[in-house]
Design an enzyme around this catalytic site. Sequence first.
Site, PDB file in Angstrom:
ATOM      1  N   ASP A  74      -5.682 -29.872  52.341  1.00  8.93           N
ATOM      2  CA  ASP A  74      -5.673 -31.184  52.156  1.00  8.93           C
ATOM      3  C   ASP A  74      -4.238 -31.615  51.753  1.00  8.93           C
ATOM      4  O   ASP A  74      -3.630 -31.541  50.300  1.00  8.93           O
ATOM      5  CB  ASP A  74      -6.297 -31.666  50.969  1.00  8.93           C
ATOM      6  CG  ASP A  74      -6.501 -33.137  50.635  1.00  8.93           C
ATOM      7  OD1 ASP A  74      -5.904 -33.901  51.322  1.00  8.93           O
ATOM      8  OD2 ASP A  74      -6.820 -33.459  49.520  1.00  8.93           O
ATOM      9  N   ASP A 272      -2.119 -37.409  55.787  1.00 12.39           N
ATOM     10  CA  ASP A 272      -3.372 -36.835  54.943  1.00 12.39           C
ATOM     11  C   ASP A 272      -4.420 -35.819  55.676  1.00 12.39           C
ATOM     12  O   ASP A 272      -5.336 -36.314  56.145  1.00 12.39           O
ATOM     13  CB  ASP A 272      -3.855 -37.871  54.206  1.00 12.39           C
ATOM     14  CG  ASP A 272      -5.077 -37.329  53.277  1.00 12.39           C
ATOM     15  OD1 ASP A 272      -5.132 -36.205  53.008  1.00 12.39           O
ATOM     16  OD2 ASP A 272      -5.688 -38.440  52.627  1.00 12.39           O
TER      17      ASP A 272
END
Length: 432
Positions: A74, A272
């Site tokens: 992440d 992201d």
Amino acid sequence: MHEMKKPRKIPFFLGFLCFLVLLSASFSAASRPSSTTKKPSVIFPVSGNVYPNGYYHVTVNIGQPPKQYFLDIDTGSDLTWLQCDAPCVKCTPAPHSPYKPNKNLVTCKDPLCASLHWPANYQCEALDQCDYEVEYADSGSSLGVLVQDFFPVRLTNGSISAPRVAFGCGYNQEVPGSNPPYTDGVLGLGTGKSSILSQLQGLGLIRNVVGHCLSVQGGGFLFFGDGLVPSSGIVWTSLSSKSFEKHYSLGPADLLFGGQASGVKGLSIVFDSGSTYSYFTSQAYSALVSLLKKDLNGKKQLHDAVDDKSLPVCWKGPKSFKSVSDVKSYFKPLALVFTNAKNVQFQLQPEAYLIVTKQGNVCLGILNGTEVGLGNFNVIGDISLQDKLVIYDNEKQQIGWAPANCNRLPNVDRDYSEGNYQSYAAMLPTSL
Ligand SMILES: *[C@@H]1O[C@H](CO)[C@@H](O)[C@H](O)[C@H]1NC(C)=O
Ligand SMILES: *[C@@H]1O[C@H](CO)[C@@H](O)[C@H](O)[C@H]1NC(C)=O
């Protein structure tokens, strides 16, 4: 009433947005000047895919003796955490048994704890532990305490190192949706001081750089450090300097549709890897959907597949499709043009914005970000990061990318030595 199925995973960074207020305190260590000498990297093979899994993960070793854990990659959040038996109040199904802390709590006097809790004056309680809570945009969350443990890694210069790093020991997790990532936790690779990258930089092991190469065929690789950053062939763009944008944000960017201006301009972009799909603001999304529909109507081959609930916008063809390469010819490439830089484009081939579902239809993998509360941000998620080497350089405050074949891991054992990156370079475009 027909209910739209929610995407499995939406961006992690919004939680990070709430949390960034807490994370943005500067760490006591002064930032070091970056020199041009490269430091080694650490490479991790990646597993997973955009569809049907919805996430990519790496295997990390933690503890002494080391145990393996699968962590969701992440770049939209900072803190790494593992499900933890502290005891576990609410753990979710995971591939490995929860991490067992061993009197290795980070105390609340540690500067790292203070950086997690700034600006709220964190009161050191009698227990002396450092509590954390991280909430993600998809309403997932993890609550726990900070611990410190060995993180053995093999560096690309041949050395083995076992630094101690701080991470979250999460004993209370909420997961969104019906099919959450099947991992033991999250590998937070954001810009903040609590990330493992920043900690390893602080220990002098690597530079605060992370790169990934996610394959359309599934899998790929991730690396920490600048040791594997090619010295040419990468297109670099500076991170937005607005102080409130602590995530990996770029922009403004204009959208091209089939090489032509689309009228969609001035987009703020966030990279992201914690988001499965990409998200555009309502206005950009609506413009994109009408351009695609208009273009497909002209071709009269694909029709709306309203019965396919995999994603909000799907089309069916004359026969069922097996992969995006079957439908490539119907769709134009998209591109983001970064207007602050010269000739900087982020290309989105059909593979970077479409999926082919189990039902054999093709669906748009760019979703309406306004619907999930992403505000003004346009999120570039896993789907659009595929088949590219994407490098986030926190020291030079820039993101770079190049098209790449992500199926082959750099063969470091055989090929890595100072100045010899041949096998790695072989994966990059021939122009390098
Ligand atoms: C590899 O790099 C690390 C940290 O960057 C350093 O401490 C170590 O001495 C290096 N090992 C070799 C064999 O050069
Ligand atoms: C996107 O979502 C917003 C908020 O739910 C909604 O008002 C808007 O109509 C949606 N846009 C499109 C094109 O579906």
